[in-house]
Write a protein that holds these residues in place. Structure first.
Motif, mmCIF file in Angstrom:
data_model
loop_
_atom_site.group_PDB
_atom_site.id
_atom_site.type_symbol
_atom_site.label_atom_id
_atom_site.label_comp_id
_atom_site.label_asym_id
_atom_site.label_seq_id
_atom_site.Cartn_x
_atom_site.Cartn_y
_atom_site.Cartn_z
ATOM 1 N N VAL A 208 0.840 -1.203 0.000
ATOM 2 C CA VAL A 208 0.000 0.000 0.000
ATOM 3 C C VAL A 208 0.871 1.248 0.000
ATOM 4 O O VAL A 208 0.577 2.227 -0.707
ATOM 5 C CB VAL A 208 -0.956 -0.006 1.213
ATOM 6 N N THR A 209 1.944 1.241 0.766
ATOM 7 C CA THR A 209 2.860 2.384 0.802
ATOM 8 C C THR A 209 3.411 2.682 -0.590
ATOM 9 O O THR A 209 3.492 3.844 -1.015
ATOM 10 C CB THR A 209 4.022 2.116 1.776
ATOM 11 N N ARG A 210 3.753 1.619 -1.311
ATOM 12 C CA ARG A 210 4.289 1.806 -2.660
ATOM 13 C C ARG A 210 3.222 2.375 -3.592
ATOM 14 O O ARG A 210 3.503 3.263 -4.408
ATOM 15 C CB ARG A 210 4.820 0.476 -3.192
ATOM 16 N N LYS A 211 1.994 1.909 -3.463
ATOM 17 C CA LYS A 211 0.922 2.381 -4.339
ATOM 18 C C LYS A 211 0.495 3.812 -4.005
ATOM 19 O O LYS A 211 -0.052 4.509 -4.860
ATOM 20 C CB LYS A 211 -0.273 1.428 -4.270
ATOM 21 N N GLU A 212 0.738 4.243 -2.787
ATOM 22 C CA GLU A 212 0.427 5.630 -2.430
ATOM 23 C C GLU A 212 1.265 6.612 -3.233
ATOM 24 O O GLU A 212 0.826 7.720 -3.547
ATOM 25 C CB GLU A 212 0.641 5.830 -0.925
ATOM 26 N N SER A 213 2.486 6.206 -3.586
ATOM 27 C CA SER A 213 3.358 7.093 -4.369
ATOM 28 C C SER A 213 3.481 6.664 -5.830
ATOM 29 O O SER A 213 3.798 7.469 -6.697
ATOM 30 C CB SER A 213 4.767 7.134 -3.745
ATOM 31 N N GLU A 214 3.208 5.380 -6.105
ATOM 32 C CA GLU A 214 3.307 4.867 -7.469
ATOM 33 C C GLU A 214 2.035 4.079 -7.807
ATOM 34 O O GLU A 214 2.046 2.846 -7.894
ATOM 35 C CB GLU A 214 4.530 3.950 -7.607
ATOM 36 N N PRO A 215 0.903 4.762 -7.997
ATOM 37 C CA PRO A 215 -0.357 4.060 -8.248
ATOM 38 C C PRO A 215 -0.350 3.319 -9.580
ATOM 39 O O PRO A 215 0.365 3.695 -10.513
ATOM 40 C CB PRO A 215 -1.388 5.195 -8.250
ATOM 41 N N GLY A 216 -1.153 2.273 -9.622
ATOM 42 C CA GLY A 216 -1.297 1.503 -10.855
ATOM 43 C C GLY A 216 -2.758 1.420 -11.244
ATOM 44 O O GLY A 216 -3.610 2.127 -10.699
#
Length: 411
Positions: A208-216
């Protein structure tokens, strides 16, 4: 005259123990029919801790409970009928999932998720789901029989689907499937249960942390985008939501795939009717869902106020188990309920997905996955048959979600 838990004499006969085991995978526990007939709202003692809870076994009564705003799904409330060993200190730290939220928090988060699971959205996903099934069945054919249908098809299909939907790397599936299976086990120690939850949440926290800055282009990323515009959840809430979607999105469907195939192979006359009329498939899925009702006690509740169910008063603070497997074998709704009948007109009245505001949000997705698997498997492998004695199969009697551990098949 009404009665309540308070009226049960302390010196009376010992309470029945719950959960009760199925002696046949295609039927409800034997005690349920007697309870529906003689004591449809009855008390039982939870095996995990000996605490009492009300068992609701008639279809109309189960619907009434699940649709009543005076009952809560909040597992932190006193009286909630826990079926795992959860120490008080661990319970205090538990973050509520959508499954255990009450309005208005539940309403706000569910509203954000509903567009991902509408009938229209799932129809758009169907071609990719069918492609995944075709690929897995082709791999089975290439490997040759016998194979374990659970590992070859039942687990990979829903795992691949939910991973793509959520944006979870499928190469990590073995890890989260292990954590998921542990979390479904009634007999897990508090330490083992806590470790499984902590491990999965740690993994999802990073995701989730990664998707907060790099959404897909995935459900979690879209939820985060909506949540920025209209905040209804914090970071930990999103992690918990992802856990529910990941575990719920593959565990239940995987078990239904394997059990459904077993039921069809063990009822050759029904299987022949389905082969002769593929248009029967949607109703066949509903009937298989009814017969197994694999998440029998996933509808645990606690009363927020005194309520009357079937002439019995359940007091505020008392735990309730609205048993959908018992409801789905109610003779007044499903004539000859122990018989698998793929033509059953009332099959869709089942409560396998629950009822009310907490009805399974992924029901449309599960139906399409089951239709795809049963349809493609039976078409591609017309000679499919069991490769083991049915009496030797091991069933998940110790799990929150019923299923079969392995299903050897050949052709």
């Amino acid at each position: 005259m009404t009665q309540s838990a308070d009226t049960v004499p302390e010196a009376g006969p010992p309470l029945a123990r719950f959960p009760m085991r199925r002696t046949c995978p295609f039927s409800e526990p034997g005690e349920y029919a007697a309870l529906r007939a003689d004591e449809p709202v009855s008390r039982a003692a939870l095996k995990v801790n000996g605490k009492p809870a009300w068992l609701i076994t008639r279809h109309d009564d189960v619907r009434q409970v699940l649709g009543d705003p005076r009952v809560s799904s909040n597992l932190k409330l006193p009286g909630y009928p826990h079926q795992f060993h959860i120490p008080e200190e661990l319970l205090a730290q538990v973050r509520l999932m959508l499954l255990n939220m009450d309005p208005p928090q539940h309403t706000a988060q569910r509203r954000m998720l509903i567009p991902e699971f509408t009938a229209r959205r799932v129809r758009e996903l169907r071609p990719r789901i069918e492609e995944i099934v075709e690929e897995r069945v082709a791999a089975m054919l290439a490997a040759g029989g016998p194979v374990d249908l659970v590992t070859a098809l039942a687990l990979p299909v829903p795992s691949l689907v939910i991973c793509e939907l959520l944006g979870v790397p499928y190469e990590d599936h073995a890890r989260f499937e292990e954590w998921s299976a542990a979390m479904m086990n009634h007999d897990l120690s508090p330490e083992e249960y806590g470790a499984a939850v902590q491990a999965l949440d740690g993994y999802l926290d990073q995701l989730v942390t990664r998707k907060e800055s790099e959404p897909g282009d995935d459900l979690i990323s879209r939820f985060l985008e909506k949540n920025r515009a209209e905040p209804v959840a914090d970071h930990a809430d999103v992690v918990t939501m992802a856990r529910l979607m990941l575990v719920g999105g593959h565990e239940t469907t995987a078990n239904m795939i394997a059990l459904g195939v077993l039921a069809l192979l063990e009822h050759p006359e029904q299987l022949a009717q389905l082969r002769a009329d593929p248009g029967l498939l949607p109703n066949a899925v509903e009937e298989l869902l009814r017969v197994f009702s694999i998440s029998d006690s996933g509808t645990a509740r606690v009363a927020l106020a005194d309520i009357e169910i079937g002439g019995v008063t359940i007091r505020a603070g008392e735990g309730i188990l609205a048993l959908n497997n018992a409801a789905d074998h109610d003779e007044t709704v499903f004539p000859d309920p122990g018989m698998l009948d793929l033509h059953r007109k009332e099959a869709r009245a089942h409560l396998a997905f629950g009822y009310g505001i907490h009805q399974c949000i992924g029901a449309n997705l599960a139906r399409v996955e089951l239709e795809a698997v049963y349809g493609i498997l039976l078409r591609r492998i017309p000679g499919l048959r069991l490769a083991a004695d049915p009496d030797s199969l091991r069933f998940k009697d110790d799990a929150m979600v019923y299923g079969v551990h392995e299903l050897p098949v050949t052709w």
